[in-house]
Design a protein around this motif. Sequence first.
Motif, PDB file in Angstrom:
ATOM      1  N   ASP A  59      60.523 -11.896 -34.455  1.00 56.25           N
ATOM      2  CA  ASP A  59      60.384 -12.352 -35.699  1.00 56.25           C
ATOM      3  C   ASP A  59      59.484 -11.162 -36.574  1.00 56.25           C
ATOM      4  N   ILE A  60      59.843 -11.265 -37.812  1.00 60.16           N
ATOM      5  CA  ILE A  60      59.308 -10.120 -38.691  1.00 60.16           C
ATOM      6  C   ILE A  60      57.945 -10.652 -39.421  1.00 60.16           C
ATOM      7  N   ASN A  61      56.837 -10.032 -39.300  1.00 65.31           N
ATOM      8  CA  ASN A  61      55.791 -10.525 -39.972  1.00 65.31           C
ATOM      9  C   ASN A  61      56.024 -10.457 -41.674  1.00 65.31           C
ATOM     10  N   GLU A  62      55.444 -11.452 -42.160  1.00 62.43           N
ATOM     11  CA  GLU A  62      55.596 -11.338 -43.568  1.00 62.43           C
ATOM     12  C   GLU A  62      55.153  -9.909 -43.997  1.00 62.43           C
ATOM     13  N   ARG A  63      53.882  -9.426 -43.826  1.00 60.69           N
ATOM     14  CA  ARG A  63      53.215  -8.289 -44.304  1.00 60.69           C
ATOM     15  C   ARG A  63      53.657  -7.359 -43.161  1.00 60.69           C
ATOM     16  N   ASN A  64      54.522  -6.335 -43.613  1.00 60.17           N
ATOM     17  CA  ASN A  64      55.113  -5.065 -42.714  1.00 60.17           C
ATOM     18  C   ASN A  64      55.401  -3.813 -43.149  1.00 60.17           C
ATOM     19  N   ALA A  65      55.805  -3.069 -42.564  1.00 57.19           N
ATOM     20  CA  ALA A  65      55.977  -1.672 -43.094  1.00 57.19           C
ATOM     21  C   ALA A  65      57.462  -1.186 -43.346  1.00 57.19           C
ATOM     22  N   ILE A  66      58.321  -2.446 -43.310  1.00 61.11           N
ATOM     23  CA  ILE A  66      59.684  -2.281 -43.476  1.00 61.11           C
ATOM     24  C   ILE A  66      59.825  -2.173 -45.210  1.00 61.11           C
ATOM     25  N   PRO A  67      60.849  -1.303 -45.548  1.00 63.17           N
ATOM     26  CA  PRO A  67      60.986  -1.387 -47.036  1.00 63.17           C
ATOM     27  C   PRO A  67      61.375  -2.509 -47.418  1.00 63.17           C
ATOM     28  N   GLU A  68      60.556  -2.631 -48.822  1.00 62.41           N
ATOM     29  CA  GLU A  68      60.736  -4.087 -49.490  1.00 62.41           C
ATOM     30  C   GLU A  68      62.293  -4.417 -49.851  1.00 62.41           C
ATOM     31  N   PRO A  69      63.224  -3.519 -50.115  1.00 62.49           N
ATOM     32  CA  PRO A  69      64.411  -4.225 -50.521  1.00 62.49           C
ATOM     33  C   PRO A  69      65.103  -4.511 -49.335  1.00 62.49           C
ATOM     34  N   TYR A  70      64.857  -4.154 -48.028  1.00 67.67           N
ATOM     35  CA  TYR A  70      65.462  -4.875 -46.921  1.00 67.67           C
ATOM     36  C   TYR A  70      65.264  -6.447 -46.854  1.00 67.67           C
ATOM     37  N   LYS A  71      64.228  -6.839 -47.781  1.00 70.00           N
ATOM     38  CA  LYS A  71      63.939  -8.276 -47.794  1.00 70.00           C
ATOM     39  C   LYS A  71      63.788  -8.921 -46.268  1.00 70.00           C
ATOM     40  N   ALA A  72      63.185  -8.356 -45.532  1.00 76.15           N
ATOM     41  CA  ALA A  72      63.014  -8.847 -44.120  1.00 76.15           C
ATOM     42  C   ALA A  72      61.911  -9.563 -43.698  1.00 76.15           C
ATOM     43  N   GLY A  73      60.936  -9.424 -44.256  1.00 77.13           N
ATOM     44  CA  GLY A  73      59.797 -10.312 -43.898  1.00 77.13           C
ATOM     45  C   GLY A  73      60.041 -11.775 -43.893  1.00 77.13           C
ATOM     46  N   GLY A  74      59.413 -12.354 -42.762  1.00 84.88           N
ATOM     47  CA  GLY A  74      59.600 -13.870 -42.516  1.00 84.88           C
ATOM     48  C   GLY A  74      60.998 -14.187 -41.600  1.00 84.88           C
ATOM     49  N   HIS A  75      61.933 -13.339 -41.591  1.00 87.50           N
ATOM     50  CA  HIS A  75      63.091 -13.384 -40.828  1.00 87.50           C
ATOM     51  C   HIS A  75      62.924 -13.421 -39.335  1.00 87.50           C
ATOM     52  N   SER A  76      63.602 -14.154 -38.678  1.00 86.98           N
ATOM     53  CA  SER A  76      63.868 -13.948 -37.265  1.00 86.98           C
ATOM     54  C   SER A  76      65.039 -13.425 -36.908  1.00 86.98           C
ATOM     55  N   CYS A  77      65.174 -12.378 -36.185  1.00 90.09           N
ATOM     56  CA  CYS A  77      66.332 -11.427 -36.177  1.00 90.09           C
ATOM     57  C   CYS A  77      66.998 -11.672 -34.525  1.00 90.09           C
ATOM     58  N   PHE A  78      68.197 -11.881 -34.559  1.00 90.84           N
ATOM     59  CA  PHE A  78      68.898 -12.097 -33.203  1.00 90.84           C
ATOM     60  C   PHE A  78      69.758 -10.951 -33.246  1.00 90.84           C
ATOM     61  N   VAL A  79      69.436 -10.178 -31.955  1.00 91.78           N
ATOM     62  CA  VAL A  79      70.460  -9.186 -31.533  1.00 91.78           C
ATOM     63  C   VAL A  79      71.263  -9.611 -30.235  1.00 91.78           C
ATOM     64  N   GLU A  80      72.572  -9.938 -30.588  1.00 94.95           N
ATOM     65  CA  GLU A  80      73.108 -10.685 -29.358  1.00 94.95           C
ATOM     66  C   GLU A  80      73.972  -9.686 -28.715  1.00 94.95           C
ATOM     67  N   ILE A  81      73.931  -9.769 -27.342  1.00 92.06           N
ATOM     68  CA  ILE A  81      74.560  -8.755 -26.431  1.00 92.06           C
ATOM     69  C   ILE A  81      75.836  -9.285 -25.967  1.00 92.06           C
ATOM     70  N   GLU A  82      76.773  -8.465 -25.927  1.00 91.25           N
ATOM     71  CA  GLU A  82      77.911  -9.111 -25.276  1.00 91.25           C
ATOM     72  C   GLU A  82      77.772  -9.217 -23.886  1.00 91.25           C
ATOM     73  N   LYS A  83      78.747 -10.044 -23.255  1.00 86.68           N
ATOM     74  CA  LYS A  83      78.333 -10.346 -21.911  1.00 86.68           C
ATOM     75  C   LYS A  83      78.496  -9.094 -20.948  1.00 86.68           C
ATOM     76  N   ASP A  84      79.498  -8.468 -21.255  1.00 89.72           N
ATOM     77  CA  ASP A  84      79.732  -7.003 -20.545  1.00 89.72           C
ATOM     78  C   ASP A  84      78.841  -5.829 -21.077  1.00 89.72           C
ATOM     79  N   GLY A  85      78.007  -6.010 -21.895  1.00 88.49           N
ATOM     80  CA  GLY A  85      76.930  -4.938 -22.350  1.00 88.49           C
ATOM     81  C   GLY A  85      77.626  -3.928 -23.182  1.00 88.49           C
ATOM     82  N   SER A  86      78.838  -4.083 -23.628  1.00 89.68           N
ATOM     83  CA  SER A  86      79.576  -3.028 -24.416  1.00 89.68           C
ATOM     84  C   SER A  86      79.230  -3.176 -25.912  1.00 89.68           C
TER      85      SER A  86
END
Length: 132
Positions: free
Chosen positions: A73-100
Amino acid sequence: MRKGVLTLAIGVLAACGGEAPKQPTVFSVSTKDELVLTSLPSIRQACPGLDKYAGSFQNARVEEQFRTAIVFDINERNAIPEPYKAGGHSCFVEIEKDGSAILIEKKACKSVCLDRLDTPDGQLKLPLVSAK
């Protein structure tokens, strides 16, 4: 002249007493999942924003869905550039089953991963360098 020297001295002292230099951050997730453990160094390499903005994330975890996913989860208050509009999001980094490769859906999360505003449309698929 004395006033100028005094002002300079105060400025130098103020600069010395600021925050301690920031320690480099490393994105991590607590898990025993072997796929995540072996893939994480390559994921961090493919997504330079994960280490850069790790201090703005909370509740990093592994979830089993269609693929194994690192979720954070990305905090509402964060050090990420504002144009990314990332605050409040939950991010999912999915990994292929073979790790490729990893897959990321949300635009804000793609921006955080790549550390840039301009990201490809649709699902982002990044190959991972094999740790084997």
